[in-house]
Design a protein around this motif. Structure first.
Motif, short mmCIF file in Angstrom:
data_model
loop_
_atom_site.label_atom_id
_atom_site.label_comp_id
_atom_site.label_asym_id
_atom_site.label_seq_id
_atom_site.Cartn_x
_atom_site.Cartn_y
_atom_site.Cartn_z
N ALA A 128 0.75 -1.12 0.30
CA ALA A 128 -0.01 0.18 -0.02
C ALA A 128 0.87 1.28 0.07
CB ALA A 128 -0.91 0.04 1.15
N VAL A 129 1.94 1.22 0.73
CA VAL A 129 2.72 2.41 1.08
C VAL A 129 3.97 2.48 0.29
CG1 VAL A 129 3.63 4.01 2.67
CG2 VAL A 129 1.53 2.61 3.30
N TYR A 150 -4.97 1.47 -0.10
CA TYR A 150 -5.19 2.20 0.83
C TYR A 150 -6.78 2.64 0.73
CZ TYR A 150 -4.45 6.06 4.12
OH TYR A 150 -4.62 6.93 5.06
N GLU A 151 -7.31 3.05 -0.28
CA GLU A 151 -8.55 3.54 -0.35
C GLU A 151 -9.60 2.46 -0.34
OE1 GLU A 151 -6.91 4.78 -4.58
OE2 GLU A 151 -8.84 5.18 -4.70
N ILE A 200 -5.94 3.70 9.01
CA ILE A 200 -6.97 3.92 7.90
C ILE A 200 -8.40 3.68 8.45
CG2 ILE A 200 -7.88 2.77 5.61
CD1 ILE A 200 -5.03 1.48 5.22
N THR B 14 -7.05 10.26 -1.18
CA THR B 14 -7.01 9.73 0.13
C THR B 14 -5.95 10.32 1.05
OG1 THR B 14 -5.47 8.04 -0.30
CG2 THR B 14 -7.26 7.37 -1.26
N LEU B 16 -3.24 9.23 2.03
CA LEU B 16 -2.06 8.18 1.73
C LEU B 16 -0.91 9.40 1.52
CD1 LEU B 16 -0.34 5.74 1.40
CD2 LEU B 16 -0.95 5.60 -1.03
#
Lengths: 392, 191
Positions: A128-129, A150-151, A200, B14, B16
């Motif tokens: 994700a990151v 993530y979303e 999250i 988002t 992020l």
């Protein structure tokens, strides 16, 4: 041959500032590769379709196991059967996320299911990151990634309340239920994976908290407590089978907590059905010769190159590759030799110039949503590396 | 396909982007430290002299109930309306400085008025929590509210019972203490 693109790696200081502290393996080598796998949009699309199809097949197979009482066959501890059934029957026990490990999918090779990590999947942070941060740092503004983990998680957290594809009325329907996130003390990789999920969930709108498992109080009648606070929602990055086998009192308490409707646990107990590699055999029974599956059996496959693996193994432990003449080509030792074994037909993983093998991990959160790779030897163990990707 | 993202879209859509900038390790949840309070209190208030009252006993309960024992021996439960009215009247006195609760060394050995006693109790603190800092941060109030209790023992017992964690013998903890599991890699194989 896999196409790779060289990148400037992220500094360990930056990774640590993100909370990603497991950047270096025990042999001092970096865990995240300084290359990205280059795939086409069609290849990304194929991974997406494959994971979605496989998920539907797993749901069918789980129903089959429950209806025919095949828990013992696929190695489910008896003290979780009731809990699995309870969680299966009610929608509130929503599957938050899982990760399909797949062979093929690049280089024109067909996608094949290796297994489904449905209960306690890691590589979340990396996928994700970290791989996204690599694109960003390398100024690859025009390139893309099959990566909406993530979303997708953000939306799926909201679905725990809306129980529907549409999450727009989350705010009006959320009644303040508190969400506790948990790992076992002393493992920074697991803890930070959990803290990312907590982050999250907080962004989704939940009141959240983190606690180690040993700090939490469980009551069959009253539910789950930390610091005297009651938590209606609980995420644990602790395998269900470990709860069943190592802490059977906890398994019993959780069964009663679910029956008394005092808490909802993520991932739900039924994800242990998906997690069992015994399901590979069930799937083959239900969908023989399906293009996404490899032949699988509880008995050695006659005269075939195959992989023997324990029903609930981890980190490649006790996995063996067996040749057509029954000789062992490669083997990893481990703690799972007493487990029931599953035999799965061998398939070649895509390789790079150095001969290293690549396995795709496709995350699923309501639908397939992200891709990451691992590379290593023929058997990917705990020294395998994470490799990000770009879509061209 | 909607899940193939480009940098600009995801960072905007988002959190992020913010996460990449700040990380999660230092992320402390704002909901972390909520006051640990019982949901309610059962309070018995006794009339000790005409118009003077003291707290005879109080303990944690799921719902707030105030029982009033009057001088003539009659017992009754205060209604919600009565409680709200008493708290409101006392709040007005606090504002204009006439409440004994916020005075220095008031003469309260005989007890206090019903509103003052009610606010001395835990229940009062819950019902009147909207009064906020002007009362609970007041040192005179902290000193005087002890006087609302029939005896120092009653006060201590109440304090103790409300500070005690609501532990139930059926709760269990300490699972996986000192044990390490590993979930990394989920146990895949290559090949």
């Amino acid at each position: 041959m896999i196409a790779l693109q060289k990148t400037t790696p992220l500094s360990t200081d930056y990774l640590e500032s993100l909370g990603f502290v497991w950047h270096t393996d025990s042999d001092e080598s970096p865990y995240v590769a300084d290359e990205l796998v280059v795939i086409s949009e069609a290849e990304a699309e194929a991974y997406y379709e494959a994971a979605n199809t496989l998920y539907d097949m797993f749901v069918e197979a789980a129903e089959h196991v429950i209806e025919n009482n095949l828990f013992h066959e696929i190695g489910i501890p008896f003290n979780l059967v009731e809990l699995i059934k309870e969680s299966w029957e009610n929608d509130v026990h929503w599957h938050l996320y899982g990760r399909f490990d797949l062979a093929g999918g690049i280089d024109g090779k067909p996608i094949k299911l290796l297994e489904f990590n449905a209960d306690t999947p890691t590589a979340l942070f990396e996928t994700a990151v970290v791989q996204w941060a690599i694109l960003k740092q390398n100024s690859m503004e025009e390139t893309a990634q099959f990566n909406a983990l993530y979303e997708a998680l953000l939306d799926n957290f909201k679905r725990l309340v809306t129980l529907d594809e549409d999450v727009s009325d989350f705010e009006s329907r959320y009644e303040g239920w508190k969400f506790l996130f948990t790992s076992i003390r002393g493992n920074s990789e697991e803890e930070n994976t959990v803290r990312l999920l907590q982050h999250i969930a907080t962004e989704a709108g939940y009141a959240t908290q983190f606690a180690y498992i040993d700090e939490i109080e469980f009551s069959a009648e009253e539910g789950i407590f930390y610091n005297e606070e009651n938590y209606e929602l609980w995420f644990k990055l602790i395998p269900w089978e470990d709860i069943a086998l190592e802490e059977s009192d906890l398994a019993m308490l959780l069964t009663n907590i679910i029956k008394n409707q005092k808490a909802i646990i993520f991932n739900p107990a039924y994800t242990l059905l998906f997690q069992s590699k015994g399901m590979l055999k069930i799937l083959w029974d239900l969908y023989p010769d399906h293009p996404l599956l490899l032949q699988s059996s509880f008995e050695p496959l006659n005269g075939k190159k195959q992989v023997e693996k324990p029903i609930f193994g981890r980190e490649g432990g006790n996995v063996a590759i067996i040749d057509t003449d029954n000789s062992v080509i490669e083997q990893v030792t481990g703690d799972y030799s007493s487990h029931k074994m599953v035999y799965q037909a061998y398939t070649e993983l895509p390789t790079d110039q150095k001969g290293l093998s690549y396995q795709a991990g496709v995350f699923y959160a309501y639908e397939a949503c992200a891709l990451g790779f691992r590379k290593g030897g023929k058997i990917l163990d705990n020294m395998s590396k994470f490799v990000g990707h770009i879509v061209r | 396909m909607k899940y193939i993202n480009r940098l600009s879209t995801i960072a905007a859509a988002t959190g992020l982007g913010a996460l990449l900038a700040t990380g999660i390790t230092g992320c402390s949840s704002s909901t972390q430290q909520e006051a640990q309070q019982p949901k309610g209190a059962f309070v018995i208030i006794e009339e000790t002299a005409p118009g003077k009252y003291k707290i005879k006993d109080e303990f944690p309960a799921d719902e707030t109930r105030i029982v009033l024992k009057e001088l003539d021996g009659k017992e009754r439960v205060l209604t919600k309306e009565e409680m709200d009215k008493l708290v409101k009247e006392e709040a007005a006195k606090i504002d204009n400085g006439t409440s004994v609760l916020t005075q220095q060394n008031p003469e309260v050995s005989q007890g206090m008025g019903l509103g003052s006693v009610l606010l001395s109790s835990i229940a009062g603190a819950m019902i009147g929590s909207w009064i906020g800092n002007k009362l609970f941060g007041n040192q005179n109030y902290q000193n005087n509210r002890k006087a609302g209790y029939k005896s120092p023992q009653t006060y201590q017992r109440s304090k103790k019972s409300f500070n005690k964690p609501r532990k139930s013998t059926t709760k269990r903890s300490g699972f996986f203490g000192g044990k390490k599991s590993s979930t990394r890699s989920g146990g895949f194989f290559g090949g």
